[in-house]
Motif scaffolding. Structure first.
Motif, mmCIF file in Angstrom:
data_model
loop_
_atom_site.group_PDB
_atom_site.id
_atom_site.type_symbol
_atom_site.label_atom_id
_atom_site.label_comp_id
_atom_site.label_asym_id
_atom_site.label_seq_id
_atom_site.Cartn_x
_atom_site.Cartn_y
_atom_site.Cartn_z
ATOM 1 N N MET A 159 2.824 -6.690 15.167
ATOM 2 C CA MET A 159 1.418 -6.826 14.389
ATOM 3 C C MET A 159 0.374 -6.739 15.313
ATOM 4 N N GLU A 160 0.383 -7.348 16.765
ATOM 5 C CA GLU A 160 -0.710 -7.224 17.407
ATOM 6 C C GLU A 160 -0.743 -5.949 18.088
ATOM 7 N N ARG A 161 0.290 -5.248 18.485
ATOM 8 C CA ARG A 161 0.026 -3.866 19.078
ATOM 9 C C ARG A 161 -0.420 -2.953 17.987
ATOM 10 N N PHE A 162 0.264 -3.006 16.795
ATOM 11 C CA PHE A 162 -0.099 -1.915 15.998
ATOM 12 C C PHE A 162 -1.499 -2.147 15.496
ATOM 13 N N HIS A 163 -2.158 -3.275 15.319
ATOM 14 C CA HIS A 163 -3.512 -3.438 15.068
ATOM 15 C C HIS A 163 -4.292 -2.940 16.124
ATOM 16 N N ALA A 164 -3.928 -3.293 17.428
ATOM 17 C CA ALA A 164 -4.843 -2.718 18.668
ATOM 18 C C ALA A 164 -4.998 -1.325 18.567
ATOM 19 N N ASP A 165 -3.865 -0.526 18.220
ATOM 20 C CA ASP A 165 -3.640 0.822 18.249
ATOM 21 C C ASP A 165 -4.420 1.467 17.179
ATOM 22 N N GLU A 166 -4.185 1.034 15.971
ATOM 23 C CA GLU A 166 -4.538 1.640 14.478
ATOM 24 C C GLU A 166 -5.584 0.894 14.067
ATOM 25 N N GLY A 167 -6.035 -0.040 14.313
ATOM 26 C CA GLY A 167 -7.069 -1.145 13.501
ATOM 27 C C GLY A 167 -6.574 -1.724 12.316
ATOM 28 N N THR A 168 -5.250 -1.480 12.094
ATOM 29 C CA THR A 168 -4.791 -2.174 10.647
ATOM 30 C C THR A 168 -3.291 -2.601 11.126
ATOM 31 N N TYR A 169 -2.870 -3.158 10.144
ATOM 32 C CA TYR A 169 -1.259 -3.650 10.192
ATOM 33 C C TYR A 169 -0.356 -2.947 9.380
ATOM 34 N N PRO A 170 0.702 -2.642 9.973
ATOM 35 C CA PRO A 170 1.584 -1.764 9.192
ATOM 36 C C PRO A 170 1.990 -2.204 7.759
ATOM 37 N N ASP A 171 2.313 -1.219 6.895
ATOM 38 C CA ASP A 171 2.345 -1.325 5.408
ATOM 39 C C ASP A 171 3.852 -1.782 5.454
ATOM 40 N N ARG A 172 4.726 -1.483 6.200
ATOM 41 C CA ARG A 172 6.159 -1.383 5.999
ATOM 42 C C ARG A 172 6.747 -1.749 7.408
ATOM 43 N N ILE A 173 7.863 -2.646 7.420
ATOM 44 C CA ILE A 173 8.794 -2.719 8.846
ATOM 45 C C ILE A 173 10.164 -2.373 8.181
ATOM 46 N N VAL A 174 10.910 -1.340 8.803
ATOM 47 C CA VAL A 174 12.314 -0.980 8.231
ATOM 48 C C VAL A 174 13.148 -1.443 9.572
ATOM 49 N N LEU A 175 14.197 -2.049 8.959
ATOM 50 C CA LEU A 175 15.061 -3.076 10.044
ATOM 51 C C LEU A 175 16.539 -2.846 9.640
ATOM 52 N N PRO A 176 17.485 -2.504 10.615
ATOM 53 C CA PRO A 176 18.868 -2.753 10.524
ATOM 54 C C PRO A 176 19.164 -4.272 9.945
ATOM 55 N N VAL A 177 20.294 -4.394 9.205
ATOM 56 C CA VAL A 177 20.694 -5.960 8.884
ATOM 57 C C VAL A 177 22.169 -5.992 9.144
ATOM 58 N N GLY A 178 22.197 -7.046 9.954
ATOM 59 C CA GLY A 178 23.845 -7.294 9.972
ATOM 60 C C GLY A 178 23.792 -8.807 9.359
ATOM 61 N N ASN A 179 23.521 -9.748 10.260
ATOM 62 C CA ASN A 179 23.457 -11.196 9.932
ATOM 63 C C ASN A 179 22.116 -11.414 9.430
ATOM 64 N N ALA A 180 21.344 -10.615 9.410
ATOM 65 C CA ALA A 180 19.826 -10.689 8.615
ATOM 66 C C ALA A 180 19.227 -11.848 9.261
ATOM 67 N N GLY A 181 19.433 -12.021 10.395
ATOM 68 C CA GLY A 181 18.547 -12.801 11.314
ATOM 69 C C GLY A 181 16.860 -12.167 11.454
ATOM 70 N N ASN A 182 16.966 -10.987 11.958
ATOM 71 C CA ASN A 182 15.696 -10.553 12.446
ATOM 72 C C ASN A 182 14.983 -10.542 10.912
ATOM 73 N N THR A 183 15.494 -9.984 9.840
ATOM 74 C CA THR A 183 14.719 -9.986 8.506
ATOM 75 C C THR A 183 14.036 -11.399 8.125
ATOM 76 N N ALA A 184 14.991 -12.639 8.318
ATOM 77 C CA ALA A 184 14.518 -13.984 8.282
ATOM 78 C C ALA A 184 13.533 -14.213 9.254
ATOM 79 N N ALA A 185 13.649 -14.005 10.447
ATOM 80 C CA ALA A 185 12.775 -14.158 11.561
ATOM 81 C C ALA A 185 11.333 -13.704 11.312
ATOM 82 N N LEU A 186 11.392 -12.349 10.954
ATOM 83 C CA LEU A 186 10.127 -11.439 10.563
ATOM 84 C C LEU A 186 9.505 -12.242 9.472
ATOM 85 N N TYR A 187 10.062 -12.565 8.566
ATOM 86 C CA TYR A 187 9.695 -13.137 7.108
ATOM 87 C C TYR A 187 8.930 -14.593 7.697
ATOM 88 N N LYS A 188 9.622 -15.326 8.550
ATOM 89 C CA LYS A 188 8.892 -16.417 8.869
ATOM 90 C C LYS A 188 7.646 -16.418 9.923
#
Length: 469
Positions: free
Chosen positions: A235-264
């Protein structure tokens, strides 16, 4: 949103310096460091770390911009349980531009968050810097995990850094050699189990319940605190580069830890007022077709994930049939307006090759994110005006065998310079043929006809190619 995923609860008496644990199922609260616990004492639900004071961008680094430093996980210590952890250091990974793939996929903006650039080559380092610090806080001396490879490598390295015994359980014959080598060299005891990853996790949870080891799989809520910094960096880097936040983050899912972490991460930023609701990216999960229980749950509208006992994919890091963080991750996908998709091993390999051609070397599971983006674009589920970040979770060298198979074959040549030159030129177009082809293309340009008519264009191209050779 589930009532117990909301972050508006008052600080309970059990909090330690503004930090506590909350059960996402029943809402019970617990002191964070008084005892070792991974799930709720009352209902066995998943726990989540909570904070009395949620930081905004101005609380991070030296002023709330990526250039203000320091880089890495502990830049965001205002949103973590401690000021510092057991560090190598980790985080601060690149957000790559991939212009050729961006044009081919057909989205407004595509960036690749390459977590393979962490110290042990995967995102797991972010969770371990926090998790091993917590292990020291609660006074344990033996760490343990079940792993498809990356977790074992990270835990072994951070356990060694912290001077602690490390035990890893791996499914026999199912882990890439590079990952086993890492864990071994860092001094972990490696136990190969005659079963899959989920069987290994069952055993490790049993060992942890008996007090024989401190579990550092993503079932441990403190692991996800480190991993949520992926979202903060994006969020911080994308906003600094583009002046906005990304619309979507696409990520691999195994144990779903990153999905849960990003949502938090996004819930905390929203609750703190650092972003608006409209700024929250859509979380889009990708699994391999042979190991897709989360995709099944999303497509069928199920509240729970059905365990897949038989899973198989060349993307070993996501060869998981029972994602333990599904109760946190499923609401994350749905509440952000995201989705989930399954991709074939062939689509994963193609994406791995294409990322490599842009200079981004990733292991197969990482490439699932790009494969999923392509599939969703083809299906019309992702629009061409979207700003997208694909998360790649592990380095190419994590699975050298898969990289070798995906790449081109070596070409044997004689031990002679002239023979090498002959081999290089064999089957390649001659200088004259190349000139003729480029001249033909040039003739189609409205800027060139006068040059071609005078014979100058062809001569110029011929001399230029000769000089370059």
């Amino acid at each position: 949103m589930s009532a117990h995923l909301a972050l508006d609860e008052p600080e309970p008496a059990v909090a330690d310096d503004g930090v506590w644990l909350t059960c996402i199922e029943c809402g019970e609260t617990f002191a964070p460091f008084d005892d070792v616990r991974y799930t709720c004492d009352d209902c066995d639900g998943l726990l989540e770390v909570r904070y009395a004071d949620l930081p905004t961008w101005d609380d991070f680094g030296a002023g709330g911009s990526p250039e203000s430093g320091p880089y890495g996980v502990w830049r965001y210590s205002a949103g973590l349980p401690f000021e510092e952890g057991v560090s190598l250091p980790e985080g601060g990974t690149p957000l790559h531009y991939v212009p050729s793939i961006e044009d081919e996929v057909g989205v407004n903006n595509l960036r690749i968050k390459h977590e393979g650039m962490n110290p042990t080559g995967s995102f797991k380092d972010r969770g371990m810097t926090v998790g091993v610090r917590v292990a020291k806080e609660v006074g344990v001396n033996r760490l343990a995990c079940a792993s498809t490879g990356n977790t074992s490598a990270a835990l072994a390295a951070y356990g060694a850094r912290g001077g602690m015994e490390t035990l890893v359980l791996l499914p026999a014959g199912k882990v890439a050699a590079g990952k086993v080598a890492q864990a071994s060299l860092h001094g972990a005891r490696i136990l190969e189990v005659d079963g899959n990853f989920d069987s290994c996790l069952d055993i490790v949870q049993d060992l942890a319940a008996r007090g024989e080891a401190y579990l550092l799989n993503s079932l441990n809520p403190f692991r996800l605190e480190g991993q949520k910094t992926i979202g903060l960096e994006i969020m911080e880097r994308f906003h600094a580069d583009e002046g906005t936040y990304p619309d979507r983050i696409v990520l691999p899912v195994g144990n779903a830890g990153n999905t849960a972490a990003l949502y938090k991460c996004f819930r905390e930023l929203r609750e703190a007022g650092a972003i608006d609701e409209s700024d929250v990216p859509k979380l889009t999960g990708v699994q391999a077709e042979g190991a897709a229980p989360m995709v099944e749950a999303v497509e069928e509208g199920n509240d729970e994930v059905r365990r897949w006992d038989d899973v198989e994919t060349r993307a070993t890091a996501i060869r998981i049939g029972n994602p333990v963080n599904a109760p946190k991750a499923l609401p994350g996908i749905r509440e952000t307006g995201g989705t989930a998709v399954a991709v074939s091993d062939e689509e994963i390999t193609e994406a791995q090759r294409d990322l490599a051609e842009e200079g981004v070397g990733v292991e197969p599971a990482s490439a699932a994110s790009l494969a999923g983006l392509r599939k969703l674009r083809d299906a019309g589920e992702i629009d061409d005006d979207e700003d997208v970040v694909c998360l790649t979770t592990g380095h190419l060298l994590k699975d050298p065998d898969a990289a070798y198979e995906a790449g081109g074959d070596p070409e044997p040549v004689p031990n002679d310079t002239e023979a090498v030159l002959e081999h290089i030129d064999d089957g390649s177009p001659s200088v004259f043929e190349t000139v003729r082809e480029q001249g033909s293309k040039a003739a189609d340009s409205p800027l060139i006809p006068a040059l071609v008519a005078g014979g100058l264009g062809l001569a110029y191209l011929y001399r230029k190619l000769r000089s370059e050779q």
